[in-house]
Design a protein around this motif. Sequence first.
Motif, PDB file in Angstrom:
ATOM      1  N   HIS A 242       0.863  -1.180   0.000  1.00 29.95           N
ATOM      2  CA  HIS A 242       0.000   0.000   0.000  1.00 29.95           C
ATOM      3  C   HIS A 242       0.897   1.227   0.000  1.00 29.95           C
ATOM      4  N   VAL A 243       0.607   2.176  -0.873  1.00 25.33           N
ATOM      5  CA  VAL A 243       1.361   3.432  -0.909  1.00 25.33           C
ATOM      6  C   VAL A 243       0.397   4.607  -0.952  1.00 25.33           C
ATOM      7  N   ASN A 244       0.808   5.712  -0.335  1.00 21.39           N
ATOM      8  CA  ASN A 244       0.000   6.931  -0.398  1.00 21.39           C
ATOM      9  C   ASN A 244       0.740   8.064  -1.103  1.00 21.39           C
TER      10      ASN A 244
ATOM     11  N   ALA B 247       6.273   6.551 -13.474  1.00 21.48           N
ATOM     12  CA  ALA B 247       5.612   5.255 -13.404  1.00 21.48           C
ATOM     13  C   ALA B 247       6.564   4.123 -13.046  1.00 21.48           C
ATOM     14  N   VAL B 248       6.092   3.268 -12.139  1.00 23.99           N
ATOM     15  CA  VAL B 248       6.796   2.033 -11.805  1.00 23.99           C
ATOM     16  C   VAL B 248       6.134   0.886 -12.571  1.00 23.99           C
ATOM     17  N   ASP B 249       6.693  -0.290 -12.405  1.00 21.29           N
ATOM     18  CA  ASP B 249       6.167  -1.481 -13.075  1.00 21.29           C
ATOM     19  C   ASP B 249       5.995  -2.558 -12.017  1.00 21.29           C
ATOM     20  N   ILE B 250       4.866  -2.522 -11.334  1.00 19.74           N
ATOM     21  CA  ILE B 250       4.617  -3.385 -10.179  1.00 19.74           C
ATOM     22  C   ILE B 250       3.586  -4.452 -10.551  1.00 19.74           C
ATOM     23  N   SER B 251       3.949  -5.697 -10.314  1.00 20.15           N
ATOM     24  CA  SER B 251       3.062  -6.793 -10.720  1.00 20.15           C
ATOM     25  C   SER B 251       2.472  -7.570  -9.549  1.00 20.15           C
ATOM     26  N   ILE B 252       2.852  -7.230  -8.299  1.00 10.98           N
ATOM     27  CA  ILE B 252       2.217  -7.904  -7.169  1.00 10.98           C
ATOM     28  C   ILE B 252       1.009  -7.077  -6.729  1.00 10.98           C
ATOM     29  N   PRO B 253       0.104  -7.635  -5.929  1.00 13.66           N
ATOM     30  CA  PRO B 253      -1.074  -6.868  -5.489  1.00 13.66           C
ATOM     31  C   PRO B 253      -0.684  -5.555  -4.816  1.00 13.66           C
ATOM     32  N   ALA B 254      -1.334  -4.491  -5.246  1.00 10.49           N
ATOM     33  CA  ALA B 254      -1.003  -3.150  -4.754  1.00 10.49           C
ATOM     34  C   ALA B 254      -2.269  -2.367  -4.455  1.00 10.49           C
ATOM     35  N   ALA B 255      -2.178  -1.504  -3.454  1.00 11.80           N
ATOM     36  CA  ALA B 255      -3.291  -0.651  -3.047  1.00 11.80           C
ATOM     37  C   ALA B 255      -2.806   0.784  -2.936  1.00 11.80           C
ATOM     38  N   ILE B 256      -3.695   1.717  -3.232  1.00 10.54           N
ATOM     39  CA  ILE B 256      -3.348   3.139  -3.223  1.00 10.54           C
ATOM     40  C   ILE B 256      -4.461   3.916  -2.538  1.00 10.54           C
ATOM     41  N   THR B 257      -4.080   4.830  -1.668  1.00 10.48           N
ATOM     42  CA  THR B 257      -5.010   5.830  -1.148  1.00 10.48           C
ATOM     43  C   THR B 257      -4.525   7.205  -1.583  1.00 10.48           C
ATOM     44  N   VAL B 258      -5.425   7.981  -2.142  1.00  9.63           N
ATOM     45  CA  VAL B 258      -5.098   9.331  -2.623  1.00  9.63           C
ATOM     46  C   VAL B 258      -5.634  10.343  -1.613  1.00  9.63           C
ATOM     47  N   PHE B 259      -4.736  11.128  -1.049  1.00 12.20           N
ATOM     48  CA  PHE B 259      -5.115  12.148  -0.068  1.00 12.20           C
ATOM     49  C   PHE B 259      -5.113  13.527  -0.726  1.00 12.20           C
ATOM     50  N   PRO B 260      -6.067  14.393  -0.361  1.00 11.35           N
ATOM     51  CA  PRO B 260      -6.202  15.677  -1.058  1.00 11.35           C
ATOM     52  C   PRO B 260      -5.031  16.624  -0.861  1.00 11.35           C
ATOM     53  N   GLY B 261      -4.287  16.460   0.229  1.00 12.89           N
ATOM     54  CA  GLY B 261      -3.141  17.326   0.475  1.00 12.89           C
ATOM     55  C   GLY B 261      -1.817  16.719   0.064  1.00 12.89           C
ATOM     56  N   GLU B 262      -1.854  15.598  -0.668  1.00 15.61           N
ATOM     57  CA  GLU B 262      -0.619  14.990  -1.160  1.00 15.61           C
ATOM     58  C   GLU B 262       0.008  15.898  -2.213  1.00 15.61           C
ATOM     59  N   ILE B 263       1.279  15.694  -2.499  1.00 20.00           N
ATOM     60  CA  ILE B 263       1.998  16.525  -3.463  1.00 20.00           C
ATOM     61  C   ILE B 263       1.285  16.535  -4.814  1.00 20.00           C
TER      62      ILE B 263
ATOM     63  N   ALA C  15      -5.635   4.221   9.172  1.00 24.36           N
ATOM     64  CA  ALA C  15      -5.779   2.833   9.613  1.00 24.36           C
ATOM     65  C   ALA C  15      -6.965   2.161   8.918  1.00 24.36           C
ATOM     66  N   GLU C  16      -8.051   2.895   8.761  1.00 28.34           N
ATOM     67  CA  GLU C  16      -9.218   2.343   8.060  1.00 28.34           C
ATOM     68  C   GLU C  16      -8.884   2.033   6.611  1.00 28.34           C
ATOM     69  N   GLU C  17      -8.063   2.887   6.008  1.00 29.88           N
ATOM     70  CA  GLU C  17      -7.651   2.639   4.631  1.00 29.88           C
ATOM     71  C   GLU C  17      -6.796   1.371   4.526  1.00 29.88           C
ATOM     72  N   LEU C  18      -5.899   1.175   5.472  1.00 29.88           N
ATOM     73  CA  LEU C  18      -5.065  -0.030   5.430  1.00 29.88           C
ATOM     74  C   LEU C  18      -5.900  -1.285   5.660  1.00 29.88           C
ATOM     75  N   ARG C  19      -6.880  -1.203   6.541  1.00 31.23           N
ATOM     76  CA  ARG C  19      -7.757  -2.358   6.750  1.00 31.23           C
ATOM     77  C   ARG C  19      -8.473  -2.731   5.455  1.00 31.23           C
ATOM     78  N   ALA C  20      -9.013  -1.709   4.797  1.00 27.55           N
ATOM     79  CA  ALA C  20      -9.736  -1.964   3.540  1.00 27.55           C
ATOM     80  C   ALA C  20      -8.791  -2.408   2.431  1.00 27.55           C
ATOM     81  N   ALA C  21      -7.614  -1.806   2.382  1.00 29.73           N
ATOM     82  CA  ALA C  21      -6.672  -2.086   1.300  1.00 29.73           C
ATOM     83  C   ALA C  21      -6.228  -3.530   1.296  1.00 29.73           C
TER      84      ALA C  21
END
Length: 423
Positions: free
Chosen positions: A233-235, A358-374, A411-417
């Motif tokens: 999981h990455v944010n 862009a990366v090239d990731i082939s294993i299961p991945a999750a993303i949360t987008v936050f409004p104040g991110e860069i 934490a809720e995002e990681l649980r769902a992810a």
Amino acid sequence: MKTKLTTFVGKTFIGALLLSAAPVFAQIIPGNEASTSIRPYHVNVPEEAVADLRQRVLNTRWAEKETVTDRSQGAQLAKVQALVKYWGDGYDWRKAEAKLNDLPQFITNIDGLDIHFIHVRSKNPKSLPMVITHGWPGSVFELMKIIGPLTDPEAYGGKAEDAFDVVIPSMPGYGFSGKPVGTGWGADRIGRAWDVLMKRLGYKTYVSSGGDWGSVVTNRMAAQKPEGLIGIHVNMPATVPPDIAKLLASGSPAPANLSVKEKAAYESLNYLYTKGAGYAGILVTRPQTIGYSLSDSPVGLAAFFYDKFADWTFSGGDPEKSLTKDEMLDDISLYWLTNTATSAAQLYWENNANNFNAVDISIPAAITVFPGEIYQAPKSWAEKSYHKLIYFNEVSKGGHFAQWEEPQLFAEELRAAFKSLRR
């Protein structure tokens, strides 16, 4: 061999701190200290170091006031003075130290370097192990508020089956981890070290999460695909397509065929590259040069970090709306008291690359987008970089330091992810 590392005291402290490549504030319980051992760790900063910091703060020679009414010239004098005044006459490092010592901390040597980490196991025997990596100018302090919601979800509105075992290492050169004395400790090597750490702790399968440098390390781990890493999981995802990256590098305007969200991402990154990346330019090219200032002036260090807290929190440039003064000063003080401003900055030199491309990731991945991110990564770009995108969600609050700013939401995002990866 049974030994005991004791706290440095007296006049030897300052010199030892400047010269040592290993943590110096440890009280390590005696035991087998072979290269693969895991040793309990306790923080105890000598009082003379705390007093020295306070005296330096009180003796500050201030820069003149900015000549503008906004933040366009950097951290504003009045804001920094207010933070530093509290640092000198109100802030208590011992409270920060107690927060660290309330958690299980350890040291282990990986690839020739001592690595400090926090390790909190859930009471649920079926919990999912997770390594979480901090960023810059952060530290383990930015991740501590998510430990409770992750390891004891029932106490924070979750379910028992949502539990994680949490491992939070300090990156090499950061906090109480050892300082590299040679080159080579970049994100790839850190990723490999984290896999060693998780397996040394007895975990056969685990997941990884991170923001800022934590995202970079997590992406590298996913690209390495070590046995046992079942998802990430990455944010701060790396999603910018090659053709878009070339346009950004050339300073071109956004192409007309972009969607609304793609155009917004383009404009955010264009602003970063043209007006917001001065800090990175010097850290990537001259970490040693800036390090002299950051290591000699606590107020210089505080102003440098405060400027990024203002830029990157979801606060409209007023970081006190997202983080308390104590929280910011816990982090800043950790860098100062461990003298790690230079060693931390050297990671930028080691990883002289664009971490948004862009990366090239082939294993299961999750993303949360936050409004104040860069930048807010569009799903259309994310799907081209993370080929097994199992979770993608845009939330309404939180910034670059999302774990620190919005721990319950994170934490809720990681649980769902990671829900679909639990067995």
